[in-house]
Design a protein around this motif. Structure first.
Motif, short mmCIF file in Angstrom:
data_model
loop_
_atom_site.label_atom_id
_atom_site.label_comp_id
_atom_site.label_asym_id
_atom_site.label_seq_id
_atom_site.Cartn_x
_atom_site.Cartn_y
_atom_site.Cartn_z
N LEU A 111 -7.44 15.82 -10.83
CA LEU A 111 -7.29 14.70 -9.90
C LEU A 111 -5.96 13.97 -10.12
CD1 LEU A 111 -10.94 13.26 -9.92
CD2 LEU A 111 -9.92 14.92 -8.36
N ALA A 112 -5.58 13.85 -11.40
CA ALA A 112 -4.31 13.18 -11.71
C ALA A 112 -3.13 13.95 -11.12
CB ALA A 112 -4.16 13.03 -13.22
N ASN A 113 -3.21 15.27 -11.18
CA ASN A 113 -2.12 16.09 -10.62
C ASN A 113 -1.95 15.87 -9.12
OD1 ASN A 113 -1.47 17.24 -13.07
ND2 ASN A 113 -2.80 19.02 -12.78
N GLU A 114 -3.06 15.55 -8.45
CA GLU A 114 -3.03 15.29 -7.01
C GLU A 114 -2.85 13.81 -6.70
OE1 GLU A 114 -3.05 17.61 -4.63
OE2 GLU A 114 -3.03 19.13 -6.22
N LYS A 115 -2.67 13.01 -7.79
CA LYS A 115 -2.49 11.55 -7.65
C LYS A 115 -3.67 10.90 -6.92
CE LYS A 115 2.57 11.51 -7.89
NZ LYS A 115 2.67 12.86 -8.44
N ILE A 116 -4.88 11.32 -7.29
CA ILE A 116 -6.10 10.74 -6.73
C ILE A 116 -6.68 9.77 -7.76
CG2 ILE A 116 -8.42 11.20 -5.85
CD1 ILE A 116 -7.44 14.05 -5.17
N SER A 117 -6.78 8.51 -7.38
CA SER A 117 -7.26 7.49 -8.31
C SER A 117 -8.79 7.45 -8.34
CB SER A 117 -6.73 6.11 -7.91
OG SER A 117 -5.33 6.06 -7.97
N GLU A 139 -13.00 12.42 -0.47
CA GLU A 139 -12.88 13.69 0.25
C GLU A 139 -11.78 14.57 -0.36
OE1 GLU A 139 -13.86 16.53 3.02
OE2 GLU A 139 -14.88 14.60 2.68
N MET A 140 -10.65 13.94 -0.71
CA MET A 140 -9.56 14.70 -1.33
C MET A 140 -9.99 15.24 -2.69
SD MET A 140 -5.94 12.83 -0.41
CE MET A 140 -6.30 11.37 -1.41
N ALA A 141 -10.75 14.43 -3.44
CA ALA A 141 -11.22 14.87 -4.76
C ALA A 141 -12.17 16.06 -4.64
CB ALA A 141 -11.91 13.71 -5.48
N LYS A 142 -13.05 16.01 -3.66
CA LYS A 142 -13.99 17.11 -3.44
C LYS A 142 -13.24 18.40 -3.16
CE LYS A 142 -17.75 18.50 -0.31
NZ LYS A 142 -18.76 18.86 -1.33
N ASN A 143 -12.26 18.33 -2.28
CA ASN A 143 -11.47 19.52 -1.94
C ASN A 143 -10.68 20.03 -3.14
OD1 ASN A 143 -12.37 19.39 0.71
ND2 ASN A 143 -10.63 18.15 1.40
N CYS A 144 -10.14 19.09 -3.91
CA CYS A 144 -9.34 19.45 -5.08
C CYS A 144 -10.19 20.19 -6.12
CB CYS A 144 -8.73 18.20 -5.69
SG CYS A 144 -7.91 18.46 -7.28
N ILE A 145 -11.36 19.66 -6.43
CA ILE A 145 -12.21 20.25 -7.45
C ILE A 145 -12.73 21.61 -7.00
CG2 ILE A 145 -14.40 19.99 -8.70
CD1 ILE A 145 -13.87 16.93 -8.61
N GLU A 146 -13.17 21.69 -5.75
CA GLU A 146 -13.73 22.96 -5.26
C GLU A 146 -12.66 24.04 -5.12
OE1 GLU A 146 -15.86 22.06 -1.69
OE2 GLU A 146 -17.62 21.30 -2.78
N SER A 147 -11.41 23.63 -4.88
CA SER A 147 -10.33 24.60 -4.73
C SER A 147 -9.85 25.15 -6.07
CB SER A 147 -9.14 23.96 -4.01
OG SER A 147 -9.49 23.55 -2.72
N ASN A 148 -10.04 24.39 -7.13
CA ASN A 148 -9.48 24.77 -8.42
C ASN A 148 -10.53 25.15 -9.47
OD1 ASN A 148 -6.40 24.11 -8.29
ND2 ASN A 148 -7.41 22.38 -7.30
N THR A 149 -11.81 24.99 -9.14
CA THR A 149 -12.86 25.34 -10.11
C THR A 149 -14.01 26.03 -9.37
OG1 THR A 149 -14.22 23.34 -9.89
CG2 THR A 149 -12.30 23.20 -11.35
N SER A 150 -14.98 26.44 -10.13
CA SER A 150 -16.19 27.02 -9.52
C SER A 150 -17.34 26.00 -9.49
CB SER A 150 -16.64 28.25 -10.35
OG SER A 150 -16.92 27.86 -11.69
N TYR A 151 -17.03 24.75 -9.80
CA TYR A 151 -18.06 23.71 -9.87
C TYR A 151 -18.46 23.28 -8.46
CZ TYR A 151 -16.11 23.32 -14.58
OH TYR A 151 -15.62 23.59 -15.85
#
Length: 368
Positions: A317-323, A351-363
């Motif tokens: 999340l930090a890499n995407e600058k999501i607080s 919404e951005m966090a959800k997309n970020c996590i799902e795009s970079n992990t299998s969680y």
């Protein structure tokens, strides 16, 4: 060039000040607060242009006066400013979450003086407080209720106030003070009472069984979040909206008796219908609009509970600058999906966090 006095430089007053400045940069905003440090911060953050140590020194030149304090203090302030010299055609408004008592008081104090009072209630907030948490977009897409005085308010004056507050980007709604207080009682005031009552019930049984508190750390803690609200504020709200709430208490007793009777006779069909109807109504509520109770923008992430998993997620999340505003591991998870709960300031960040996590992990991720 309009001149505005904001009395009360907390989250709400500060956010209104920023919204006014954003839309009307030439407006001069004076700010008053009992706490000197709040005024200093407000000026440093460009929420106001000038600090005011004595209201009566500037109120006579102001076109608008915004009383941005809790309801009990608002009554005291309105009494106070009614004794001052006021500018002709000045418009006074407040931000309190109860309206009937304040509007009635203002009508009594200002009617013979030709002063316009328009009750106001911006139905948005934050789980942070103080002017440092103020944001110009705090009220964006929220409902901002106006309850004009029946005596001195005209459509022109209401339109003038809306123009001043245009930068909030709120949805303006006009209604009677009485209607406002009943609606607020149903969707905000009474739910806070119920949440507090559930906590009291748990506290009572915790004395009999020490497992109550640790097992309440999951779903119970989430559905009673609003019980952590400011006690002084809620004392004053309940006293101000007493008649409405007494009516709602009676309705609630009847509602509880209805479901109790279904349970008592073992009527499975009635119990099913009771929960089905509640589910259908709740599922039909708007998801992306702000209501009377501040929304919780939570994202649940189904991750294994092992060392380093939190830093892995927060790093992404930090890499995407999501607080994020809060993060915690959930131990008791009945009816809650995911072991990690992350809270955000708004829907867009979630919404951005959800997309970020799902795009970079299998969680897997789930909304709260």
């Amino acid at each position: 060039m309009k001149q505005v006095l904001i009395i009360g430089l907390g989250l709400i007053g500060g956010s209104i000040g920023l919204a006014i400045k954003k839309e009307h940069p030439n407006t001069i905003i004076y700010g008053y607060d009992l706490h000197t440090e709040s005024m200093m911060l407000a000026k440093t953050l460009c929420v106001i242009d000038e600090e005011v140590t004595n209201i009566d020194k500037v109120i006579h030149i102001c076109d608008y006066v915004i009383v941005a304090v809790p309801v009990k203090q608002a009554e005291e302030i309105i009494h106070q400013i009614s004794a001052y010299e006021l500018k002709e055609n000045v418009i006074i408004t407040d931000v309190g979450s109860t309206k009937q008592q304040i509007v009635t008081l203002a009508e009594r104090l200002f009617t013979k003086r030709g002063v316009t009072f328009i009750g106001g209630h911006p139905m948005a907030g934050s789980h942070k407080s103080g002017v440092v948490a103020a944001k110009s977009h705090l009220f964006e897409n929220a409902f901002y209720i106006f309850t004009p005085s029946n005596v001195n308010s005209s459509m022109q004056e209401l339109d003038n106030l809306k123009e001043l507050l245009k930068g909030t980007k709120a949805n303006f709604v006009t209604m009677s003070a009485n209607d406002h207080d009943y609606i607020a009682g149903v969707i905000s005031h009474f739910p806070h009472i119920i949440a507090a009552s559930l906590v009291h019930q748990a506290d009572k049984y915790e004395k009999q069984n020490e497992l109550i508190k640790p097992l309440a750390a999951g779903g119970f803690r989430d559905i009673t979040r609003i019980a952590s609200s400011n006690p002084s504020m809620w004392r004053d709200i309940l006293l101000h909206n007493r008649e409405t709430l007494l009516d709602l208490f009676q309705n609630w007793f009847e509602e509880m008796e209805r479901i109790r009777s279904f349970v008592a006779v073992g009527n499975g069909d009635k119990i099913y219908d009771y929960f089905l109807n509640a589910k259908n109504f709740r599922d039909g509520l708007p998801e992306r609009t702000k209501g009377a109770i501040p929304s919780f923008y939570d994202l649940f992430v189904d991750v294994p509970d092992y060392p380093g998993v939190i830093s892995e997620i927060t790093g992404l999340l930090a890499n995407e600058k999501i607080s994020i505003t809060n993060i915690r591991i959930i131990e008791t998870r009945e009816e809650i999906y995911g072991v990690l709960r992350i809270s955000f300031q708004n829907e867009n960040d979630r919404e951005m966090a959800k997309n970020c996590i799902e795009s970079n992990t299998s969680y897997e991720t789930f909304y709260g």
